[in-house]
Design a protein around this motif. Structure first.
Motif, PDB file in Angstrom:
ATOM      1  N   ALA A 200      10.794  -0.641  -0.859  1.00 10.25           N
ATOM      2  CA  ALA A 200      10.208  -1.308  -1.609  1.00 10.25           C
ATOM      3  C   ALA A 200      11.045  -2.973  -1.541  1.00 10.25           C
ATOM      4  O   ALA A 200       9.682  -3.917  -2.388  1.00 10.25           O
ATOM      5  N   ASP A 201      12.000  -2.959  -0.625  1.00  6.59           N
ATOM      6  CA  ASP A 201      12.695  -5.167  -1.542  1.00  6.59           C
ATOM      7  C   ASP A 201      12.072  -5.424  -0.327  1.00  6.59           C
ATOM      8  O   ASP A 201      12.020  -6.779  -0.188  1.00  6.59           O
ATOM      9  N   VAL A 202      11.540  -5.158   0.739  1.00  6.95           N
ATOM     10  CA  VAL A 202      11.762  -5.558   2.174  1.00  6.95           C
ATOM     11  C   VAL A 202       9.464  -5.247   1.956  1.00  6.95           C
ATOM     12  O   VAL A 202       8.854  -6.512   3.431  1.00  6.95           O
ATOM     13  N   MET A 203       8.695  -4.672   1.876  1.00  8.88           N
ATOM     14  CA  MET A 203       7.501  -4.551   2.279  1.00  8.88           C
ATOM     15  C   MET A 203       6.600  -5.081   1.201  1.00  8.88           C
ATOM     16  O   MET A 203       6.896  -6.085   0.943  1.00  8.88           O
ATOM     17  N   HIS A 204       6.229  -5.463   2.491  1.00  8.44           N
ATOM     18  CA  HIS A 204       4.307  -6.950   1.955  1.00  8.44           C
ATOM     19  C   HIS A 204       3.563  -5.863   1.303  1.00  8.44           C
ATOM     20  O   HIS A 204       3.274  -4.559   1.011  1.00  8.44           O
ATOM     21  N   SER A 205       3.604  -6.416  -0.044  1.00  8.18           N
ATOM     22  CA  SER A 205       2.601  -5.298  -0.954  1.00  8.18           C
ATOM     23  C   SER A 205       1.403  -6.459  -2.040  1.00  8.18           C
ATOM     24  O   SER A 205       1.376  -7.830  -1.318  1.00  8.18           O
ATOM     25  N   GLY A 206       0.336  -6.197  -2.530  1.00  7.33           N
ATOM     26  CA  GLY A 206      -0.458  -6.654  -3.645  1.00  7.33           C
ATOM     27  C   GLY A 206      -1.125  -7.496  -2.013  1.00  7.33           C
ATOM     28  O   GLY A 206      -1.705  -6.569  -1.373  1.00  7.33           O
ATOM     29  N   ASP A 207      -2.315  -8.347  -2.180  1.00  7.94           N
ATOM     30  CA  ASP A 207      -2.364  -9.316  -1.341  1.00  7.94           C
ATOM     31  C   ASP A 207      -1.909  -9.537   0.054  1.00  7.94           C
ATOM     32  O   ASP A 207      -2.820 -10.321   1.093  1.00  7.94           O
ATOM     33  N   LYS A 208      -0.630  -9.274   0.211  1.00 10.65           N
ATOM     34  CA  LYS A 208       0.008  -9.311   1.222  1.00 10.65           C
ATOM     35  C   LYS A 208      -0.602  -7.942   2.399  1.00 10.65           C
ATOM     36  O   LYS A 208      -0.110  -7.922   3.122  1.00 10.65           O
ATOM     37  N   LEU A 209      -0.682  -6.765   2.057  1.00  4.77           N
ATOM     38  CA  LEU A 209      -0.823  -6.134   2.279  1.00  4.77           C
ATOM     39  C   LEU A 209      -2.284  -5.806   2.439  1.00  4.77           C
ATOM     40  O   LEU A 209      -3.224  -5.771   2.583  1.00  4.77           O
ATOM     41  N   PRO A 210      -2.191  -5.553   4.031  1.00  9.11           N
ATOM     42  CA  PRO A 210      -3.674  -4.826   5.186  1.00  9.11           C
ATOM     43  C   PRO A 210      -4.310  -3.459   4.721  1.00  9.11           C
ATOM     44  O   PRO A 210      -3.473  -2.604   5.001  1.00  9.11           O
ATOM     45  N   LYS A 211      -4.892  -4.101   4.718  1.00 10.76           N
ATOM     46  CA  LYS A 211      -6.063  -2.472   3.891  1.00 10.76           C
ATOM     47  C   LYS A 211      -7.781  -2.953   4.529  1.00 10.76           C
ATOM     48  O   LYS A 211      -8.187  -4.183   4.143  1.00 10.76           O
ATOM     49  N   VAL A 212      -8.104  -2.103   4.952  1.00 10.07           N
ATOM     50  CA  VAL A 212      -9.887  -1.453   5.088  1.00 10.07           C
ATOM     51  C   VAL A 212     -10.008  -0.465   5.186  1.00 10.07           C
ATOM     52  O   VAL A 212      -9.762   0.724   4.792  1.00 10.07           O
ATOM     53  N   ALA A 227      -4.899 -11.824   9.764  1.00 14.41           N
ATOM     54  CA  ALA A 227      -4.642 -12.725   8.502  1.00 14.41           C
ATOM     55  C   ALA A 227      -3.709 -11.967   7.390  1.00 14.41           C
ATOM     56  O   ALA A 227      -2.746 -13.095   7.075  1.00 14.41           O
ATOM     57  N   LYS A 228      -3.187 -10.996   7.872  1.00 11.23           N
ATOM     58  CA  LYS A 228      -2.024 -10.579   7.436  1.00 11.23           C
ATOM     59  C   LYS A 228      -0.484 -10.590   8.316  1.00 11.23           C
ATOM     60  O   LYS A 228       0.666  -9.712   7.443  1.00 11.23           O
ATOM     61  N   GLY A 229      -0.721 -10.219   9.224  1.00  7.22           N
ATOM     62  CA  GLY A 229       0.388 -11.076  10.502  1.00  7.22           C
ATOM     63  C   GLY A 229       1.494  -9.497  10.573  1.00  7.22           C
ATOM     64  O   GLY A 229       2.737  -9.926  10.945  1.00  7.22           O
ATOM     65  N   LEU A 230       0.894  -8.128  10.540  1.00  9.61           N
ATOM     66  CA  LEU A 230       1.455  -7.178  10.749  1.00  9.61           C
ATOM     67  C   LEU A 230       1.337  -6.689  11.759  1.00  9.61           C
ATOM     68  O   LEU A 230       1.726  -5.879  12.435  1.00  9.61           O
ATOM     69  N   ALA A 241      -6.276   5.876  -0.957  1.00  5.65           N
ATOM     70  CA  ALA A 241      -5.766   7.518  -0.014  1.00  5.65           C
ATOM     71  C   ALA A 241      -5.416   6.832   0.817  1.00  5.65           C
ATOM     72  O   ALA A 241      -6.728   6.340   1.646  1.00  5.65           O
ATOM     73  N   VAL A 242      -4.429   6.557   1.980  1.00 12.29           N
ATOM     74  CA  VAL A 242      -4.286   6.740   3.438  1.00 12.29           C
ATOM     75  C   VAL A 242      -5.467   7.919   3.907  1.00 12.29           C
ATOM     76  O   VAL A 242      -4.660   9.093   4.187  1.00 12.29           O
ATOM     77  N   LEU A 243      -5.706   7.346   4.680  1.00 11.18           N
ATOM     78  CA  LEU A 243      -7.030   7.705   5.970  1.00 11.18           C
ATOM     79  C   LEU A 243      -5.998   7.617   7.004  1.00 11.18           C
ATOM     80  O   LEU A 243      -6.463   8.775   8.333  1.00 11.18           O
ATOM     81  N   GLY A 244      -5.536   6.586   7.758  1.00 10.59           N
ATOM     82  CA  GLY A 244      -5.457   6.533   8.870  1.00 10.59           C
ATOM     83  C   GLY A 244      -4.216   4.868   8.749  1.00 10.59           C
ATOM     84  O   GLY A 244      -4.402   4.289   7.723  1.00 10.59           O
ATOM     85  N   ILE A 245      -4.723   4.983  10.131  1.00 12.07           N
ATOM     86  CA  ILE A 245      -4.192   3.864  10.791  1.00 12.07           C
ATOM     87  C   ILE A 245      -4.181   2.858  11.932  1.00 12.07           C
ATOM     88  O   ILE A 245      -4.917   3.427  12.676  1.00 12.07           O
ATOM     89  N   PHE A 246      -4.469   0.967  12.017  1.00 12.29           N
ATOM     90  CA  PHE A 246      -4.882   1.031  13.274  1.00 12.29           C
ATOM     91  C   PHE A 246      -4.048  -0.741  13.571  1.00 12.29           C
ATOM     92  O   PHE A 246      -3.310  -0.909  12.991  1.00 12.29           O
ATOM     93  N   THR A 247      -3.468  -0.234  14.638  1.00  8.46           N
ATOM     94  CA  THR A 247      -2.354  -1.257  15.209  1.00  8.46           C
ATOM     95  C   THR A 247      -3.333  -2.256  16.718  1.00  8.46           C
ATOM     96  O   THR A 247      -3.866  -2.010  16.775  1.00  8.46           O
ATOM     97  N   ASP A 248      -1.709  -3.064  16.789  1.00  3.65           N
ATOM     98  CA  ASP A 248      -2.602  -4.108  18.410  1.00  3.65           C
ATOM     99  C   ASP A 248      -2.581  -3.084  19.333  1.00  3.65           C
ATOM    100  O   ASP A 248      -3.117  -3.138  20.514  1.00  3.65           O
TER     101      ASP A 248
END
Length: 321
Positions: A200-212, A227-230, A241-248
């Motif tokens: 929780a101390d290092v994660m990105h959250s709120g408006d900085k959290l990448p999600k679609v 836009a979020k740079g992760l 609820a998390v359905l999946g992830i898309f990465t570089d």
């Protein structure tokens, strides 16, 4: 003639190793009783020593303090001029002298005894003045110094340090001192970060959290990632609820398939089994998980809801790596 420095160094190591091996005979009932006295004491362990013994005593006090036994070092010379007031009833004095005849310490002992303070000594001579005045003497006798003229404290100081470590570790184990306890006394530096910092101390959250959403296009996901740079984005439903992830990495694999990024929904190409972690997990555990899975990022969930994300760079920046 060229002097053989390597041989001199090896001879020193062998002499000091022999000195340490001789200590086992002194881990006896006196050692056991000394541990009990310290464990049952209501106060602190006050370590004293002159010269090289003082330097070793400083380290022993620091090791005791950092492993759950409150302790500090008092210089005998300063103690004679007021610092003796730092020692209270209920404390244990651990006085160190190889000969057991350090005059600066012996001068203080009548006051220590008169005030009913427990005295433990570390000397190489059980018949010395200091040893005779102590409730318990821990013998630190060594066969010989590593110094070729037998004068510079070498093997004897090594043996004293090892005996101090044996005390500290035995007490640490008896108290059930844990890694969490250790972290609380080491909040600074890399060690503290590894033991205290949470996801929780290092994660990105709120408006900085990448999600679609899953019905967003690949193009939408790429814009979110930029836009979020992760280097990744979570794919979620309407309740987060998390359905999946898309990465570089997923994008690089898609480029060979000539998929229309403007029309294809991200739900069709996302990774459907992302690695998840909780916010209260240690950041160091997150690092270990990424290394084991050979991935560069993690999604953070709480009660099955997406609340954060982080990548390897975040841990590097936080000093966890």
């Amino acid at each position: 003639m060229t002097f053989d420095f390597r041989q001199a160094g090896i001879a020193t190591l062998k002499t000091e190793l022999d000195a340490i091996s001789q200590l086992e005979q002194y881990i006896n009932k006196d050692f056991n009783n000394a541990c009990k006295l310290i464990l049952e004491a209501k106060g602190k362990v006050v370590v004293m020593g002159m010269g090289k013994s003082g330097h070793i005593g400083n380290k022993i006090a620091a090791t005791l303090a950092s492993t759950g036994t409150p302790s500090f070092f008092v210089h005998p010379g300063e103690a004679s001029h007021g610092d003796l007031g730092m020692i209270e009833k209920g404390d244990v004095v651990l006085a160190i002298s190889n000969s057991g005849e350090a005059s600066e310490i012996i001068t203080l002992l009548p006051v220590v005894k008169r005030r009913g303070i427990t005295l433990i000594t570390m000397t190489s001579n059980p018949s010395s003045t200091m040893a005779r005045l102590a409730q318990i003497n821990l013998c630190i006798k060594v066969p010989k110094e590593a110094c070729p003229i037998g004068l510079a404290p070498t093997s004897s100081t090594t043996a004293t340090l090892v005996m101090g470590d044996a005390l500290a570790v035995a007490l640490m184990q008896a108290k059930g001192f844990t890694a969490d306890d250790f972290a609380l006394s080491h909040p600074g530096g890399a060690l503290g970060r590894k033991l205290l910092m949470r996801i929780a101390d290092v994660m990105h959250s709120g408006d900085k959290l990448p999600k679609v959403s899953s019905n967003n296009t690949i193009r939408d996901a790429l814009l979110e990632m930029s836009a979020k740079g992760l280097g990744m984005t979570a794919v979620v439903d309407d309740s987060d609820a998390v359905l999946g992830i898309f990465t570089d990495g997923d994008l690089r694999r898609l480029l060979d398939q000539r998929i229309d990024v403007h029309a294809t929904e991200i739900g069709e190409v996302m990774g459907k089994k992302p690695t998840l972690i909780g916010p209260d997990m240690l950041a160091a555990e997150g690092l270990k998980l990424m290394e084991e899975k050979k991935i560069n990022g993690l999604l953070v969930t709480d009660n099955d809801k997406l609340i954060g994300a982080l990548n390897m760079h975040d841990l590097l920046k936080a000093g966890v790596m």
